[in-house]
Motif scaffolding. Structure first.
Motif, PDB file in Angstrom:
ATOM      1  N   ILE A  31       0.782  -1.239   0.000  1.00 39.88           N
ATOM      2  CA  ILE A  31       0.000   0.000   0.000  1.00 39.88           C
ATOM      3  C   ILE A  31       0.811   1.286   0.000  1.00 39.88           C
ATOM      4  O   ILE A  31       0.247   2.359  -0.185  1.00 39.88           O
ATOM      5  CB  ILE A  31      -0.961   0.033   1.206  1.00 39.88           C
ATOM      6  CG1 ILE A  31      -0.168   0.230   2.511  1.00 39.88           C
ATOM      7  CG2 ILE A  31      -1.822  -1.208   1.253  1.00 39.88           C
ATOM      8  CD1 ILE A  31      -1.040   0.626   3.678  1.00 39.88           C
ATOM      9  N   LEU A  40      -5.434   5.928  -2.632  1.00 43.81           N
ATOM     10  CA  LEU A  40      -6.287   5.322  -1.614  1.00 43.81           C
ATOM     11  C   LEU A  40      -6.023   5.997  -0.278  1.00 43.81           C
ATOM     12  O   LEU A  40      -4.899   6.433  -0.003  1.00 43.81           O
ATOM     13  CB  LEU A  40      -6.006   3.820  -1.491  1.00 43.81           C
ATOM     14  CG  LEU A  40      -6.367   2.923  -2.685  1.00 43.81           C
ATOM     15  CD1 LEU A  40      -5.761   1.544  -2.493  1.00 43.81           C
ATOM     16  CD2 LEU A  40      -7.872   2.828  -2.856  1.00 43.81           C
ATOM     17  N   ALA A  44      -8.433   2.567   3.958  1.00 46.03           N
ATOM     18  CA  ALA A  44      -8.993   1.817   2.827  1.00 46.03           C
ATOM     19  C   ALA A  44      -7.913   0.938   2.200  1.00 46.03           C
ATOM     20  O   ALA A  44      -8.170  -0.223   1.834  1.00 46.03           O
ATOM     21  CB  ALA A  44      -9.570   2.773   1.786  1.00 46.03           C
ATOM     22  N   ALA A  45      -6.701   1.482   2.094  1.00 45.47           N
ATOM     23  CA  ALA A  45      -5.595   0.716   1.524  1.00 45.47           C
ATOM     24  C   ALA A  45      -5.249  -0.475   2.408  1.00 45.47           C
ATOM     25  O   ALA A  45      -5.001  -1.583   1.922  1.00 45.47           O
ATOM     26  CB  ALA A  45      -4.372   1.621   1.347  1.00 45.47           C
ATOM     27  N   MET A  48      -7.946  -3.168   2.054  1.00 46.41           N
ATOM     28  CA  MET A  48      -7.786  -3.878   0.792  1.00 46.41           C
ATOM     29  C   MET A  48      -6.586  -4.819   0.850  1.00 46.41           C
ATOM     30  O   MET A  48      -6.637  -5.954   0.373  1.00 46.41           O
ATOM     31  CB  MET A  48      -7.600  -2.878  -0.347  1.00 46.41           C
ATOM     32  CG  MET A  48      -7.496  -3.515  -1.714  1.00 46.41           C
ATOM     33  SD  MET A  48      -6.716  -2.422  -2.907  1.00 46.41           S
ATOM     34  CE  MET A  48      -5.067  -2.288  -2.214  1.00 46.41           C
ATOM     35  N   VAL A  51      -7.444  -7.946   2.886  1.00 45.89           N
ATOM     36  CA  VAL A  51      -8.258  -8.884   2.114  1.00 45.89           C
ATOM     37  C   VAL A  51      -7.410  -9.584   1.053  1.00 45.89           C
ATOM     38  O   VAL A  51      -7.500 -10.810   0.863  1.00 45.89           O
ATOM     39  CB  VAL A  51      -9.453  -8.157   1.460  1.00 45.89           C
ATOM     40  CG1 VAL A  51     -10.187  -9.082   0.500  1.00 45.89           C
ATOM     41  CG2 VAL A  51     -10.401  -7.631   2.533  1.00 45.89           C
ATOM     42  N   GLY A  52      -6.557  -8.820   0.372  1.00 45.73           N
ATOM     43  CA  GLY A  52      -5.691  -9.404  -0.648  1.00 45.73           C
ATOM     44  C   GLY A  52      -4.733 -10.427  -0.071  1.00 45.73           C
ATOM     45  O   GLY A  52      -4.517 -11.502  -0.656  1.00 45.73           O
ATOM     46  N   THR A 179      -5.606   1.240  -7.775  1.00 41.10           N
ATOM     47  CA  THR A 179      -6.454   0.390  -6.936  1.00 41.10           C
ATOM     48  C   THR A 179      -6.305  -1.070  -7.352  1.00 41.10           C
ATOM     49  O   THR A 179      -6.214  -1.972  -6.522  1.00 41.10           O
ATOM     50  CB  THR A 179      -7.931   0.819  -7.065  1.00 41.10           C
ATOM     51  OG1 THR A 179      -8.049   2.198  -6.731  1.00 41.10           O
ATOM     52  CG2 THR A 179      -8.807  -0.008  -6.140  1.00 41.10           C
ATOM     53  N   ALA A 183      -4.091  -3.987  -5.295  1.00 43.62           N
ATOM     54  CA  ALA A 183      -4.774  -5.232  -4.935  1.00 43.62           C
ATOM     55  C   ALA A 183      -3.979  -6.438  -5.427  1.00 43.62           C
ATOM     56  O   ALA A 183      -3.836  -7.447  -4.714  1.00 43.62           O
ATOM     57  CB  ALA A 183      -6.181  -5.245  -5.524  1.00 43.62           C
ATOM     58  N   TYR A 234      -3.558  -5.226   8.575  1.00 47.70           N
ATOM     59  CA  TYR A 234      -4.519  -4.152   8.825  1.00 47.70           C
ATOM     60  C   TYR A 234      -4.038  -3.183   9.904  1.00 47.70           C
ATOM     61  O   TYR A 234      -4.419  -2.012   9.910  1.00 47.70           O
ATOM     62  CB  TYR A 234      -5.878  -4.728   9.221  1.00 47.70           C
ATOM     63  CG  TYR A 234      -6.954  -3.660   9.301  1.00 47.70           C
ATOM     64  CD1 TYR A 234      -7.400  -3.019   8.143  1.00 47.70           C
ATOM     65  CD2 TYR A 234      -7.480  -3.268  10.517  1.00 47.70           C
ATOM     66  CE1 TYR A 234      -8.356  -2.023   8.200  1.00 47.70           C
ATOM     67  CE2 TYR A 234      -8.444  -2.264  10.583  1.00 47.70           C
ATOM     68  CZ  TYR A 234      -8.877  -1.652   9.425  1.00 47.70           C
ATOM     69  OH  TYR A 234      -9.818  -0.651   9.495  1.00 47.70           O
TER      70      TYR A 234
END
Length: 335
Positions: A31, A40, A44-45, A48, A51-52, A179, A183, A234
């Motif tokens: 990120i 981003l 939010a980054a 993402m 999740v990635g 974005t 990802a 995170y």
């Protein structure tokens, strides 16, 4: 509870802690460029990227096999679990040291160094030096070179292709494109780095006698490794994010997109074609340097790059040395 089970659980817990530190240590890999170019927002980054990483963890089976069975060979028994435990503690320690100083070093090489150091000092088992050279040393040297060259070429291609474009519109377009590239980078990081933790857990299960096949990865190992890496990601490793996103070069959206696209491509090639556990940190950092060099060589802050290079070179032996010290401390507990 049997001594073998206690020892296996200790190694698994240590592996999960390493996975978590790997997440916040290497969050910048996915990120930093997107945040620095404002493609981003930071949270939010991070979401993402988490999740990635979670998704990518389920794609790294072959890399996990390389780590679990291809670097060291240990006999079944509690003393072998002590070796793995000390190796993981060495990797965790080096992750925390380099995170404190904001240096984007390789969590992967810290783990490999810790395993090799603990195995050597224990005087049992064997280091698979052929695989170390083929799967660790050569990619350690090659992936930054490839990232640097491809980053430079990709940015030159973008500059030539869009040389007549409107700068404002191009920046907006590349922010959207980032974005996708960020990802892709996050998934690639999960494919590589969660797999390394999975390999350690499988090695612990095998050494403790809880599974006969060292190449088999139980489903719960996928989920646990993916979850811990995502959770660590995170939380965000802001010290290293600042180093990658701002201190090496001043990135624009186009540069960020080029660096992320190149780095993720290198990660996927090594994971799915070569099954090699390469460093995501080395790959993205060198791609950023290559992209920055298209402006002018002085655009790259080579003094910062030099500090990063020192961290790269010292990671393997430093983690090995720390793991040796830990083995002297914890080894008797696994006798």
């Amino acid at each position: 509870m049997s001594p073998e089970l206690v020892a296996v659980l200790a190694v698994i817990i240590a592996a999960m802690v390493f996975d978590y530190t790997n997440g916040f240590h290497d969050a910048a890999n996915a990120i930093a460029t997107s945040v620095s170019t404002r493609a981003l927002t930071p949270r939010a980054a991070l979401a993402m990227a988490a999740v990635g990483n979670f998704v990518g963890a389920h794609l790294g089976k072959e890399v996990a096999k390389t780590v679990g069975e291809g670097l060291v060979q240990l006999p079944i028994g509690i003393p072998s679990l002590g070796i793995v435990f000390a190796g993981v503690l060495g990797a965790i320690s080096w992750n925390l040291i380099t995170w404190y100083f904001g240096l984007p070093s390789s969590s992967s090489h810290a783990l490999f160094g810790g395993l090799v150091g603990a195995t050597m000092v224990a005087g049992m088992g064997s280091v698979q030096w052929g695989n170390i050279v083929q799967k660790v040393v050569i990619p350690m040297v090659a992936s930054p070179v490839v990232g640097l060259v491809l980053g430079f070429l990709a940015m030159v291609a973008l500059m030539w292709t869009f040389r007549r474009g409107n700068p404002g519109k191009l920046n907006r377009g590349f922010r959207y494109a980032q974005t996708v590239s960020a990802a892709a980078m996050a998934v690639g990081h999960g494919t590589q780095d969660a797999a390394k933790t999975m390999g350690i857990v499988v090695l612990a299960l095998y050494s403790g006698g809880y599974q006969d096949d060292i190449s088999y990865i139980p489903p719960w190992v996928f989920w646990a490794s993916a979850t811990m890496l995502a959770a660590g990601t995170y939380t965000g490793g802001w010290r290293i994010i600042r180093t990658l996103g701002r201190k090496i070069i001043d990135l624009g959206p186009a540069e960020g997109f080029a660096a992320e696209t190149v780095a993720s491509s290198v990660l996927y090639f090594n994971a799915f074609v070569l099954h090699a556990p390469i460093s995501t940190t080395h790959t993205i950092t060198s791609a950023i340097m290559g992209v920055g060099a298209t402006k002018r060589l002085s655009a790259v802050r080579w003094n910062v790059a030099g500090n990063i290079l020192i961290a790269w070179v010292t990671t393997f032996p430093a983690a090995a040395l720390i793991a040796c010290l830990f083995h002297y401390i914890v080894g008797p507990l696994f006798a």
